[in-house]
Design an enzyme around this catalytic site. Structure first.
Site, PDB file in Angstrom:
ATOM      1  N   TYR A   1       0.835  -1.201   0.000  1.00 33.56           N
ATOM      2  CA  TYR A   1       0.000   0.000   0.000  1.00 33.56           C
ATOM      3  C   TYR A   1       0.873   1.255   0.000  1.00 33.56           C
ATOM      4  O   TYR A   1       0.640   2.188  -0.777  1.00 33.56           O
ATOM      5  CB  TYR A   1      -0.934   0.011   1.218  1.00 33.56           C
ATOM      6  CG  TYR A   1      -1.680   1.324   1.350  1.00 33.56           C
ATOM      7  CD1 TYR A   1      -2.761   1.615   0.506  1.00 33.56           C
ATOM      8  CD2 TYR A   1      -1.284   2.293   2.274  1.00 33.56           C
ATOM      9  CE1 TYR A   1      -3.419   2.826   0.587  1.00 33.56           C
ATOM     10  CE2 TYR A   1      -1.940   3.505   2.358  1.00 33.56           C
ATOM     11  CZ  TYR A   1      -3.005   3.771   1.518  1.00 33.56           C
ATOM     12  OH  TYR A   1      -3.662   4.987   1.595  1.00 33.56           O
TER      13      TYR A   1
ATOM     14  N   ARG B   1       1.946   9.075  12.701  1.00 30.60           N
ATOM     15  CA  ARG B   1       1.584  10.364  13.326  1.00 30.60           C
ATOM     16  C   ARG B   1       0.086  10.644  13.243  1.00 30.60           C
ATOM     17  O   ARG B   1      -0.500  11.213  14.171  1.00 30.60           O
ATOM     18  CB  ARG B   1       2.359  11.472  12.630  1.00 30.60           C
ATOM     19  CG  ARG B   1       2.140  12.870  13.194  1.00 30.60           C
ATOM     20  CD  ARG B   1       2.568  13.917  12.192  1.00 30.60           C
ATOM     21  NE  ARG B   1       1.768  13.821  10.959  1.00 30.60           N
ATOM     22  CZ  ARG B   1       2.116  14.361   9.805  1.00 30.60           C
ATOM     23  NH1 ARG B   1       3.263  15.006   9.686  1.00 30.60           N
ATOM     24  NH2 ARG B   1       1.328  14.246   8.738  1.00 30.60           N
TER      25      ARG B   1
ATOM     26  N   ARG C   1     -10.370   5.481   8.495  1.00 28.16           N
ATOM     27  CA  ARG C   1      -9.350   5.023   7.544  1.00 28.16           C
ATOM     28  C   ARG C   1      -8.311   4.245   8.339  1.00 28.16           C
ATOM     29  O   ARG C   1      -7.780   4.747   9.328  1.00 28.16           O
ATOM     30  CB  ARG C   1      -8.706   6.214   6.829  1.00 28.16           C
ATOM     31  CG  ARG C   1      -9.671   6.935   5.909  1.00 28.16           C
ATOM     32  CD  ARG C   1      -8.976   8.000   5.094  1.00 28.16           C
ATOM     33  NE  ARG C   1      -8.479   9.077   5.928  1.00 28.16           N
ATOM     34  CZ  ARG C   1      -7.588   9.982   5.536  1.00 28.16           C
ATOM     35  NH1 ARG C   1      -7.062   9.903   4.337  1.00 28.16           N
ATOM     36  NH2 ARG C   1      -7.207  10.942   6.343  1.00 28.16           N
TER      37      ARG C   1
ATOM     38  N   PHE D   1      15.852  19.754  -1.435  1.00 28.24           N
ATOM     39  CA  PHE D   1      14.442  19.407  -1.618  1.00 28.24           C
ATOM     40  C   PHE D   1      14.152  18.010  -1.052  1.00 28.24           C
ATOM     41  O   PHE D   1      13.109  17.784  -0.436  1.00 28.24           O
ATOM     42  CB  PHE D   1      14.102  19.458  -3.110  1.00 28.24           C
ATOM     43  CG  PHE D   1      12.748  18.905  -3.456  1.00 28.24           C
ATOM     44  CD1 PHE D   1      11.607  19.655  -3.261  1.00 28.24           C
ATOM     45  CD2 PHE D   1      12.620  17.619  -3.971  1.00 28.24           C
ATOM     46  CE1 PHE D   1      10.347  19.149  -3.574  1.00 28.24           C
ATOM     47  CE2 PHE D   1      11.378  17.099  -4.289  1.00 28.24           C
ATOM     48  CZ  PHE D   1      10.239  17.868  -4.098  1.00 28.24           C
TER      49      PHE D   1
END
Length: 409
Positions: free
Chosen positions: A168, A212, A225, A285
């Site tokens: 997933y 989290r 969920r 980044f």
């Protein structure tokens, strides 16, 4: 009083907070004038302030491609996340989403708040997408198609095993890592990174978010969920939602620690990926979110507050990460500090203590072996320094004046 209270506790955060505020202000003033690009960059700040700040590290051509890539996947994610959409409607949309990015008339009503606006006015994203170079378009379409198919698969099944969990996370985040690597390569600034390392970069971030966001996800209306794998949580409770009950606090923390330990398995791959980057802007980044992930895991580990509210790094610490992350030396220092902080919280009675310690020591050894590790503890919590009341008052006053000035512009 949240931000002011944090500054009073950590006055050393003040200078970097000011720098981050000024950087955010500059980014807002640099929004392109064209309506579709203005919508995309404005929407980026609405749906993810942190990503909108990090993306500023990139040069314009790559920044535009990554901005659109993010918004396309955010829109796809909005469809997946909307629990009010029946499965027989949602699955076909997820599977065909990649074709809609070429259609400037397509939109779909779903989501809430800023996400609803994104979906209602998706034509702006499609218009901007069509202005990207061919290689960028192909990379974005490919990843969107694969991600949509993966999301559709998991609409019809639950995350039972750790293998399911990894699969997933691959679909919703590992593919993001692969896609970014493709965009970096298309920009001719980087070699194409190995898929396994790109996947780990995505999984490390995604697993951190899943850990989290337990309480937010489990309390989702109209339907919870559930992303924590049954293979882990079923050792501790009969139902995943039982972890938030106070009477289960002890076992909930043990379950949490096992989830964190699972996420730590990706650390070495992440360091390997970042150490191979050549372009300094792409490096920053990539590195900033990874440092924030290990920092968040260090905060979440052995912390019952994950099941009571929101656990996240304070703004001053985030600002420090953004300001100080420039080289692999900084990354090794941060991973060493945060893994050491996490290790200090491990209790011998925890059923996964030995594996947690093994993983943290492994990454600490990698950091030492690099020869770039600086002997300092920049990110780990320090004892509160003794500052005079007058000094802190002056800091707060200057901060307040600066905020007022920036917001008046």
């Amino acid at each position: 009083m949240g931000t002011l209270g944090a500054i009073l506790k950590h006055p050393e955060d003040f200078p970097v907070l000011v720098k981050m505020m000024m950087a955010s202000s500059r980014a807002e003033k640099q929004i392109p004038p064209q309506p579709h690009w203005a919508f995309c960059y404005t929407m980026l700040t609405k749906v993810s302030r942190s990503f909108a700040l990090v993306i500023q590290q990139l040069g314009k051509e790559l920044r535009d491609a990554v901005c659109i890539f993010y918004l396309v996947l955010r829109a796809l994610d909005t469809v997946e996340d909307d629990t009010s959409i029946p499965s027989d409607v949602k699955v076909p949309i997820l599977k065909s989403f990649h074709s809609h990015i070429y259609d400037t008339s397509w939109h779909f009503a779903c989501g809430t708040k800023h996400y609803k606006v994104l979906m209602d006015q998706f034509h702006h994203v499609s218009t901007a997408f069509l202005e990207l170079g061919k290689s960028y378009q192909e990379a974005i379409e490919d990843i969107t198609k694969r991600m949509g198919a993966g999301m559709a698969k998991f609409i019809c099944m639950e995350v039972e095993t750790i293998s399911d969990y990894d699969e997933y996370c691959y679909y919703v985040a590992g593919l993001v890592g692969l896609g970014l690597s493709k965009l970096f390569h298309a920009s001719r600034l980087e070699d194409l990174a190995p898929d396994d390392l790109s996947n780990s970069m995505g999984l490390f971030l995604q697993k951190t978010n899943i850990i989290r966001d337990y309480l937010e996800d489990i309390n989702e209306i109209p339907k919870s969920r559930m992303f924590w794998p049954r293979e882990i949580w079923n050792k501790y409770v009969d139902k995943l939602e039982d972890l938030k009950n106070e009477e289960n606090s002890v076992v909930a923390v043990k379950c949490l620690n096992e989830m964190v330990t699972n996420a730590l398995t990706h650390m070495e791959d992440c360091l390997r990926y970042m150490s191979a980057l050549n372009d300094p802007n792409i490096f920053r980044f990539c590195a900033i979110p990874q440092i924030m992930a290990i920092g968040t895991l260090a905060l979440c580990y052995n912390n019952i507050q994950v099941f009571r509210g929101v656990v996240k790094m304070r703004r001053g610490l985030v600002a420090k990460v953004v300001d100080q992350t420039k080289t692999m030396s900084d990354v090794y220092g941060a991973f060493f500090d945060f893994s050491s902080l996490l290790q200090s919280k491990v209790e011998k009675s925890d059923p996964n203590a030995s594996q947690t310690i093994e993983l943290t020591e492994k990454v600490q050894n990698v950091c030492r072996a690099s020869g770039l590790l600086r002997e300092r503890r920049v990110y780990a919590e320090e004892q509160q320094s003794r500052q005079t009341a007058l000094f802190m008052m002056v800091m707060v006053m200057v901060f307040s004046i600066l905020v007022a000035y920036l917001y008046s512009k």
